[in-house]
Design a protein around this motif. Structure first.
Motif, PDB file in Angstrom:
ATOM      1  N   ASP A  87       0.845  -1.208   0.000  1.00  0.00           N
ATOM      2  CA  ASP A  87       0.000   0.000   0.000  1.00  0.00           C
ATOM      3  C   ASP A  87       0.878   1.256   0.000  1.00  0.00           C
ATOM      4  O   ASP A  87       1.906   1.310   0.683  1.00  0.00           O
ATOM      5  N   ILE A  88       0.422   2.277  -0.733  1.00  0.00           N
ATOM      6  CA  ILE A  88       1.058   3.602  -0.670  1.00  0.00           C
ATOM      7  C   ILE A  88       0.179   4.433   0.268  1.00  0.00           C
ATOM      8  O   ILE A  88      -1.039   4.530   0.065  1.00  0.00           O
ATOM      9  N   VAL A  89       0.811   5.011   1.284  1.00  0.00           N
ATOM     10  CA  VAL A  89       0.046   5.626   2.368  1.00  0.00           C
ATOM     11  C   VAL A  89       0.582   7.007   2.733  1.00  0.00           C
ATOM     12  O   VAL A  89       1.769   7.284   2.600  1.00  0.00           O
ATOM     13  N   SER A  90      -0.342   7.850   3.214  1.00  0.00           N
ATOM     14  CA  SER A  90       0.042   9.131   3.801  1.00  0.00           C
ATOM     15  C   SER A  90       0.038   8.973   5.315  1.00  0.00           C
ATOM     16  O   SER A  90      -0.885   8.381   5.885  1.00  0.00           O
ATOM     17  N   VAL A  91       1.063   9.533   5.957  1.00  0.00           N
ATOM     18  CA  VAL A  91       1.214   9.422   7.411  1.00  0.00           C
ATOM     19  C   VAL A  91       0.876  10.777   8.035  1.00  0.00           C
ATOM     20  O   VAL A  91       1.591  11.749   7.797  1.00  0.00           O
ATOM     21  N   PRO A  92      -0.185  10.892   8.819  1.00  0.00           N
ATOM     22  CA  PRO A  92      -0.410  12.154   9.534  1.00  0.00           C
ATOM     23  C   PRO A  92       0.803  12.447  10.422  1.00  0.00           C
ATOM     24  O   PRO A  92       1.330  11.526  11.054  1.00  0.00           O
ATOM     25  N   LYS A 162       3.158  14.640  -5.935  1.00  0.00           N
ATOM     26  CA  LYS A 162       3.594  15.970  -5.473  1.00  0.00           C
ATOM     27  C   LYS A 162       2.467  16.685  -4.736  1.00  0.00           C
ATOM     28  O   LYS A 162       2.716  17.536  -3.894  1.00  0.00           O
ATOM     29  N   ASP A 163       1.244  16.377  -5.076  1.00  0.00           N
ATOM     30  CA  ASP A 163       0.096  16.932  -4.348  1.00  0.00           C
ATOM     31  C   ASP A 163      -0.181  16.106  -3.094  1.00  0.00           C
ATOM     32  O   ASP A 163      -0.356  16.646  -1.999  1.00  0.00           O
ATOM     33  N   LEU A 164      -0.202  14.777  -3.276  1.00  0.00           N
ATOM     34  CA  LEU A 164      -0.581  13.904  -2.154  1.00  0.00           C
ATOM     35  C   LEU A 164       0.425  13.973  -1.011  1.00  0.00           C
ATOM     36  O   LEU A 164       0.062  13.771   0.149  1.00  0.00           O
TER      37      LEU A 164
END
Ligand SMILES: NC(=O)c1ccc[n+]([C@@H]2O[C@H](COP(=O)([O-])OP(=O)(O)OC[C@H]3O[C@@H](n4cnc5c(N)ncnc54)[C@H](O)[C@@H]3O)[C@@H](O)[C@H]2O)c1
Ligand SMILES: [Zn+2]
Ligand SMILES: [Zn+2]
Length: 397
Positions: A87-92, A162-164
């Protein structure tokens, strides 16, 4: 064992790239079955890092920096149920347990279980629980099912990375500033600061339907960047006051809402533009915001500042004209942005082209080796948001 490298704070003005331990699924001696190991896809330099690197906090030498992390899951602990390897994930940037009273109330910036010293934690940040930072090749993320935001499609995510990459902090933070100032359709809003957070806030104000977004700073290049996506600007070096400049734009010396995207290293206005005046932004937003308006204060204020302008400032005590704010019935919101409250919706705005956030903050991708230079250029006031590319995945895309 694979190797790892990190961007490390050495002393005021100096960061270096060092070999660091490859992360383990452990917190000290305790196993961390709820965590994952990420291969870092992108990790951004933040104004919050600059406070440490300028020697304006009690950050110790040797701290691995980096709280703005996007990554690929390469290993998942025994108790991780829903996030999967690949999974590609964003980390708060806030670390949150998902189990305490504050997390249950959605206040993930002040989780009670992730920092023995005080509520709230973050990766790679002074006083924030000692978690290893993510300006690195690999990092460990605890409570992964709770913390991580999974991007729906890998190829789409890498195409919009670049946005994500801005979802880990500044886009939600700017948006939170706008929401907490009550910005909505038709609002006239003043955003103090045209750094990446101020620009993300200004773009968020447009997204929320503001009628007029006025951005103030003392760096012409950053103000130009704000104008590039439809903001009005005020140059605080000018002799005309903030209120007078607002009047020239909207006809009255007043706005409905204001957001402090500057924090405690604020400069003075007009003839004081060359000197630090830590309470200037707080006082000026109370001055220009209408009675009954709200103030969003994502700009950072600290409890300890070795470089404070006086003994009070050194402990975070500032000369705020609270009587004025009281008389105008202002309410204000401070603190870490609870990123998780917003990141999913803002991800959808990016994926469905409702906002060009990377363009608004002028993202510049740099190699891992160039991170120390990225810090220097950002400190000089470049109108850029620097995004580090540790594995060359963005350069390749
Ligand atoms: N609350 C949160 O969760 C959160 C998250 C991220 C960043 N932050 C904080 O937000 C702030 C902004 O971050 P950034 O990355 O944009 O930093 P930055 O340092 O790049 O931007 C700050 C800008 O404010 C300008 N400025 C200085 N004095 C001013 C004044 N009196 N009026 C208007 N502008 C003035 C500076 O010239 C600079 O362009 C920092 O304090 C950072 O720590 C908070
Ligand atoms: Zn940040
Ligand atoms: Zn919690």
């Amino acid at each position: 064992m694979p190797t790892n490298r990190g961007v490390v704070y050495q002393k005021p003005g100096v960061v270096t790239i060092e070999s660091i331990d490859f992360p383990k699924l452990a917190i000290g001696k305790r196993k961390c079955h709820h965590g994952v190991i990420l291969k870092i896809v992108s990790t951004n330099i933040c104004g919050s890092d600059q406070h440490m690197v300028r020697g304006r906090t009690t950050a110790p030498a040797g701290l691995v920096l980096g709280h703005e992390i996007t990554g690929e899951v390469i290993e998942a602990g025994r108790d991780v149920e829903f996030v999967k390897v690949g999974d590609i994930v964003s980390v708060p940037f806030n670390i949150a347990c998902g189990r305490c009273r504050n997390c249950k109330e959605g206040k993930t910036g002040i989780c009670l279980n992730v920092n023995p010293a005080r509520p709230g934690a973050a990766y790679g940040y002074v006083d924030m629980g000692g978690w290893v930072g993510g300006q690195a090749e690999y990092v460990m993320v605890p409570y992964a099912d709770f913390n991580l935001l999974r991007f729906p499609d890998r190829d789409q995510a890498l195409a919009k990375i670049k946005d994500l990459t801005l979802l880990s902090d500044i886009f939600p933070t700017g948006y939170h500033g706008a929401v907490s100032a009550g910005v909505g359709p038709g609002t006239i809003v003043y955003v103090a600061g045209a750094g990446p957070v101020g620009l993300a806030c200004a773009a968020s104000c447009h997204l929320l339907g503001a009628a007029c977004v006025i951005v103030g700073d003392l760096i012409p290049e950053r103000l130009k960047q704000a104008r590039s996506f439809g903001c009005e600007t005020v140059d605080l070096r000018a002799s005309a006051s903030l209120a007078q400049q607002i009047e020239q734009i909207v006809g009255v010396p007043e706005v409905d809402a204001a957001v402090d995207c500057v924090g405690f290293e604020a400069r003075g206005h007009g003839k004081d533009a060359a000197v630090e005046r830590p309470a200037t932004v707080l006082n000026s937003i109370m001055e220009v915001t209408r009675a009954g308006g709200a103030l969003g204060i994502p700009g950072l204020y600290v409890t300890g500042d070795p470089g404070g302008v006086d003994d009070n400032a050194k402990v975070g005590m500032l000369g705020i004209r609270i009587g004025l704010g009281w008389a105008k019935s202002h309410c204000f919101t401070t603190g870490q942005c609870p990123v998780m409250r917003y990141h999913r919706q803002l991800m959808q705005c990016i994926l469905h082209d409702k906002i060009q956030i990377a363009k608004a903050v002028n993202v510049k991708v740099i190699s891992f080796e160039d991170s120390p230079k990225g810090y220097q250029d950002f400190d000089k006031g470049a109108a850029r948001k620097f995004v580090i590319d540790p594995h060359g995945m963005l350069a390749a895309g």
